[in-house]
Design a protein around this motif. Structure first.
Motif, mmCIF file in Angstrom:
data_model
loop_
_atom_site.group_PDB
_atom_site.id
_atom_site.type_symbol
_atom_site.label_atom_id
_atom_site.label_comp_id
_atom_site.label_asym_id
_atom_site.label_seq_id
_atom_site.Cartn_x
_atom_site.Cartn_y
_atom_site.Cartn_z
ATOM 1 N N CYS A 1 47.889 44.360 33.452
ATOM 2 C CA CYS A 1 47.452 43.162 34.166
ATOM 3 C C CYS A 1 47.776 41.924 33.338
ATOM 4 O O CYS A 1 47.825 41.980 32.105
ATOM 5 C CB CYS A 1 45.968 43.218 34.508
ATOM 6 N N ARG A 2 48.000 40.816 34.040
ATOM 7 C CA ARG A 2 48.397 39.586 33.361
ATOM 8 C C ARG A 2 47.196 38.795 32.857
ATOM 9 O O ARG A 2 47.312 37.989 31.936
ATOM 10 C CB ARG A 2 49.231 38.732 34.323
ATOM 11 N N PRO B 1 42.394 40.458 37.223
ATOM 12 C CA PRO B 1 43.503 40.548 38.181
ATOM 13 C C PRO B 1 42.990 40.470 39.619
ATOM 14 O O PRO B 1 42.006 41.124 39.975
ATOM 15 C CB PRO B 1 44.105 41.923 37.889
ATOM 16 N N ASP C 1 46.256 40.679 44.930
ATOM 17 C CA ASP C 1 47.719 40.659 44.989
ATOM 18 C C ASP C 1 48.327 41.245 43.717
ATOM 19 O O ASP C 1 49.303 42.004 43.780
ATOM 20 C CB ASP C 1 48.221 39.226 45.187
ATOM 21 N N GLU C 2 47.755 40.915 42.562
ATOM 22 C CA GLU C 2 48.277 41.445 41.309
ATOM 23 C C GLU C 2 48.056 42.946 41.220
ATOM 24 O O GLU C 2 48.950 43.694 40.809
ATOM 25 C CB GLU C 2 47.604 40.751 40.120
ATOM 26 N N GLU D 1 50.519 44.721 43.405
ATOM 27 C CA GLU D 1 51.879 44.634 42.876
ATOM 28 C C GLU D 1 52.064 45.579 41.688
ATOM 29 O O GLU D 1 53.024 46.359 41.637
ATOM 30 C CB GLU D 1 52.180 43.203 42.449
ATOM 31 N N GLU D 2 51.147 45.522 40.731
ATOM 32 C CA GLU D 2 51.319 46.289 39.491
ATOM 33 C C GLU D 2 51.028 47.780 39.666
ATOM 34 O O GLU D 2 51.589 48.605 38.947
ATOM 35 C CB GLU D 2 50.423 45.706 38.392
#
Length: 330
Positions: A135-136, A140, A143-144, A147-148
């Motif tokens: 995770c960024r 998160p 949407d994240e 996506e991940e």
């Protein structure tokens, strides 16, 4: 010589920088699985293994046995003290569960805590499905996560049967471990698991036969025409009512599992992309198999919500490709 433990295997496979974090996460995953296995072994003695008419339902509409909720809560509680996990996304929860104090965390965990819990009261196979993704941020958003989670850094299943077994991948093949009951340790017992190229077993719920599309009907019928049919061999049928238990069988013996779209109110099948289809697809591909929705590769298919469902076929590559070919012809 004593076999490798799971922790030793992970340390040997990971870089020095990553091994501490990953070992910590996997230690807590396997500890949770060990605790779930212990609850299962007590069975009806403590009324855990029951599906009651008063059972609650999760957001996907599935009835929740007491052990569904207990297994989910074990994951939430144990990872409260693991600073490497920012959030848990669970089939049993409506929303993402955040660990607000884990501000340096770099990963989130996706779980189906107890796949196949409808089997509990008959002592049939159940399993845990999990995947780990980067995770960024430590919080998160949906949407994240969506996506991940399609490109996890690890995934696995823990199957609770005669023996508690674990199959995991970190992107370098699939490797199997078996729990020693006395010590609780998982030992490395199944290196480099690969799905056999010739399948002889089909897993599908025949109660939905009248609601399958023509491609699924054609494929299944051909499998059971025997040596005189177009497949030139006999197939057996299997149905555990747990996709992860079916995957365990496929990893060991080969075969195919299908839960297609059905016209009796299941237009997208029953498996969730995030919690079931994506983690299992990742495992299957790492074992030289294939996973699709009948036409497209599962890991190429995005999702718009945490509990979105998909038709699903996984297993021996040749079989899944034949099923896809038939879908393209209808």
């Amino acid at each position: 010589m004593m076999k490798l433990t799971l922790e030793q295997y992970i340390r040997n496979q990971q870089s020095a920088d990553a091994s501490g974090r990953f070992t910590s996460i996997m230690t807590d995953v396997t500890l949770t699985c060990r605790m779930i296995a212990s609850l299962l072994r007590s069975g009806s003695l403590n009324n855990n293994n029951q599906m009651t008419k008063e059972a609650t339902k999760n957001l996907s509409g599935d009835e929740q046995a007491p052990l569904d909720i207990q297994a989910n809560n074990l994951f939430l509680s144990l990872f409260e003290n693991n600073r490497h996990i920012a959030a848990i996304v669970s089939e049993e929860l409506d929303e993402i569960h955040y660990y607000e104090s884990h501000t340096e965390a770099q990963y989130f965990l996706v779980i189906d805590p107890l796949d196949g819990s409808g089997n509990l009261d008959i002592n049939a196979p159940v399993a845990t499905i999990f995947s780990l993704a980067k995770c960024r941020t430590h919080r998160p958003n949906i949407d994240e996560v969506l996506e991940e989670a399609r490109r996890p850094i690890a995934a696995g299943i823990c199957c609770y049967g005669l023996n508690t077994t674990l199959a995991i991948t970190t992107g370098n093949g699939v490797h199997g471990f078996s729990q020693d009951l006395e010590s609780g340790t998982f030992f490395y017992t199944h290196p480099n698991m690969e799905i056999k190229p010739i399948a002889k077993e089909v897993a599908i719920n025949f109660s939905n036969r009248n609601f399958w599309n023509k491609a699924v009907l054609r494929y299944v019928d051909e499998c059971f025409m025997g040596v005189q049919g177009p497949r030139n061999r006999y197939f057996n049928t299997r149905w555990y009512a747990s996709a992860a238990a079916e995957l365990n069988r496929i990893l060991v013996r080969g075969g195919i599992f299908i839960y297609p779209a059905c016209s009796n109110g299941k237009p997208q099948g029953v498996l969730r992309k995030l919690y079931e289809a994506w983690p299992m697809a990742y495992l299957v591909e790492q074992a030289n198999g294939l996973a699709t929705d009948g036409l497209s590769r599962i890991l190429d298919m995005p999702a718009k919500s945490l509990h979105e469902k998909t038709p699903f076929a996984m297993g021996t590559k040749e079989e899944v490709e034949i099923l896809s070919k038939y879908h393209k012809e209808i």
